[in-house]
Motif scaffolding. Structure first.
Motif, short mmCIF file in Angstrom:
data_model
loop_
_atom_site.label_atom_id
_atom_site.label_comp_id
_atom_site.label_asym_id
_atom_site.label_seq_id
_atom_site.Cartn_x
_atom_site.Cartn_y
_atom_site.Cartn_z
N ALA A 1 -8.01 -35.82 -0.25
CA ALA A 1 -7.49 -37.03 -1.01
C ALA A 1 -7.82 -38.23 0.14
CB ALA A 1 -5.90 -37.26 -0.99
N ASN A 2 -7.81 -37.66 1.66
CA ASN A 2 -8.44 -38.73 2.71
C ASN A 2 -9.97 -38.69 2.89
OD1 ASN A 2 -6.11 -40.49 3.58
ND2 ASN A 2 -5.25 -38.60 3.36
N GLY A 3 -10.74 -38.20 2.17
CA GLY A 3 -11.96 -38.07 2.19
C GLY A 3 -12.90 -36.96 3.25
N PRO B 1 -17.44 -42.01 11.59
CA PRO B 1 -16.61 -42.99 12.26
C PRO B 1 -15.34 -43.14 11.31
CG PRO B 1 -18.37 -43.97 10.73
CD PRO B 1 -18.88 -42.57 11.14
N GLN B 2 -15.18 -42.65 10.01
CA GLN B 2 -13.77 -42.58 9.32
C GLN B 2 -12.96 -41.87 9.64
OE1 GLN B 2 -16.67 -41.26 8.51
NE2 GLN B 2 -15.89 -39.33 7.30
N MET B 3 -13.45 -40.47 10.21
CA MET B 3 -12.49 -39.52 10.54
C MET B 3 -11.25 -39.56 11.35
SD MET B 3 -12.28 -36.32 9.55
CE MET B 3 -13.96 -36.09 9.15
N ALA B 4 -11.20 -40.55 12.40
CA ALA B 4 -9.94 -40.73 13.04
C ALA B 4 -8.87 -41.09 12.17
CB ALA B 4 -10.11 -41.62 14.44
N HIS B 5 -9.12 -42.27 11.40
CA HIS B 5 -8.11 -42.92 10.37
C HIS B 5 -7.90 -41.80 9.20
CE1 HIS B 5 -5.93 -45.69 8.20
NE2 HIS B 5 -6.41 -45.37 6.91
N ALA B 6 -8.73 -41.12 8.89
CA ALA B 6 -8.55 -40.23 7.77
C ALA B 6 -7.79 -39.02 8.29
CB ALA B 6 -9.93 -39.66 7.36
N LEU B 7 -7.90 -38.47 9.48
CA LEU B 7 -7.17 -37.42 9.96
C LEU B 7 -5.68 -37.60 10.08
CD1 LEU B 7 -6.61 -34.60 11.00
CD2 LEU B 7 -7.50 -35.28 13.38
N TYR B 8 -5.64 -39.00 10.62
CA TYR B 8 -4.39 -39.43 11.06
C TYR B 8 -3.60 -39.79 9.95
CZ TYR B 8 -0.69 -42.68 12.56
OH TYR B 8 0.50 -43.01 12.81
#
Length: 299
Positions: A29-31, A207-214
């Motif tokens: 759901a967060n990519g 670059p999107q992974m920090a926010h996606a994981l969080y």
């Protein structure tokens, strides 16, 4: 959809959150797609991260700061503020740390365990003595500290939060929590000490992974905080022997959920200064100041 390979301790409590993420599709759901790879010990997870076999491991940010100061491009994403405390048998006459003078304390994590250092500092501030000088310490693995405390072989114990939960479920009582001691020392007890560790080089490619994981982590935390039924699929891996253990573990996990948002850097720097003073190079290596860029921006 990028894949995030996570190295975890096979029996680690972080599996409860990661299982909740994948079971409920919070990763997709967060990519991204989360792949969990279990390892026998924490050392192996860190070797796997360093060697590029995985993209993420779990550690406290004191360790991450030491690695970053040594030249590694590790960054920290907050996961949990769950910390330990001191427990004593329910019929123990001890009411404060001062009552442990001359007593035997079982301690998990070794002489530079963060909880032990904070409690030593608290003893110095409140009562004017160093626990290290006034008690007998028995350092050991968490299961051993757990067993010896329940058998009455030690007068008090400092253990990791999930072992403490089981000890409290067995009837032991908390003398003082690390959170309470931290507050008395002027530290922010809400700083999340444990987190997910990734490389900046990986985040540069994703670059999107920090926010996606969080965000996936927050989704799982919100579910586990609000829905008792979300815990039922986790019961087997929680390795509980009684309903009391199950309830106490759930309660203490929820208490360890940090407030949303980035780590407060100034508060972390104050905490780190205390660790440098008490733990020295054995704990922090050459990182005498908080390295810049340690905490990933997750907002």
């Amino acid at each position: 959809m990028p894949t995030l390979r996570a190295a975890v301790l096979k029996i680690g409590t972080v599996n409860w959150e990661l299982d909740t993420i994948t079971r409920n599709g919070f990763d997709k759901a967060n990519g991204f797609e989360l792949q969990v790879q279990p390892y026998a010990d924490n050392g192996a997870t860190r070797v796997a991260l360093e060697g590029g076999e995985v993209d993420m491991a779990v550690a406290d940010w004191i360790w991450v700061a030491r690695q970053r100061a040594a030249g590694k491009d590790y960054v920290f994403i907050p996961y949990s503020k769950a910390v330990g405390g001191v427990v004593v048998p329910k019929d123990s006459p001890a009411q404060t740390l001062q009552d442990l003078k001359g007593k035997k304390i079982g301690i998990a994590g070794g002489p530079v365990d963060k909880s032990w250092l904070i409690l030593r500092a608290y003893g110095e501030k409140e009562y004017g003595f160093d626990l290290a000088d006034e008690t007998e310490q028995v350092f050991g693995a968490p299961p051993l500290v757990f067993k010896t405390a329940l058998n009455g072989e030690t007068d008090a114990a400092i253990n990791f939060w999930h072992f403490l939960a089981k000890m409290k479920a067995a009837g032991m009582r908390e003398l003082i929590s690390v959170s309470t001691a931290s507050t008395a020392l002027g530290l922010n007890p809400d700083i999340p000490l444990l987190g997910y560790v990734l490389k900046e080089s990986y985040l540069a490619e994703n670059p999107q992974m920090a926010h996606a994981l969080y965000q996936a982590s927050r989704n799982a935390k919100e579910l586990l905080a609000e829905d008792d039924s979300a815990w039922e699929p986790l019961r087997d891996q929680m390795n509980v022997k009684s309903e009391a253990q199950f309830e106490t573990l759930r309660q203490d996990f929820r208490a360890g959920i940090p407030a949303p948002g980035n780590v407060a850097v100034d508060d972390a720097a104050t905490f780190y200064s205390l660790m440098v003073r008490l733990g020295g190079s054995k704990l922090v290596g050459e990182a005498t100041e908080l390295p810049t860029g340690l905490f990933a921006n997750v907002e």
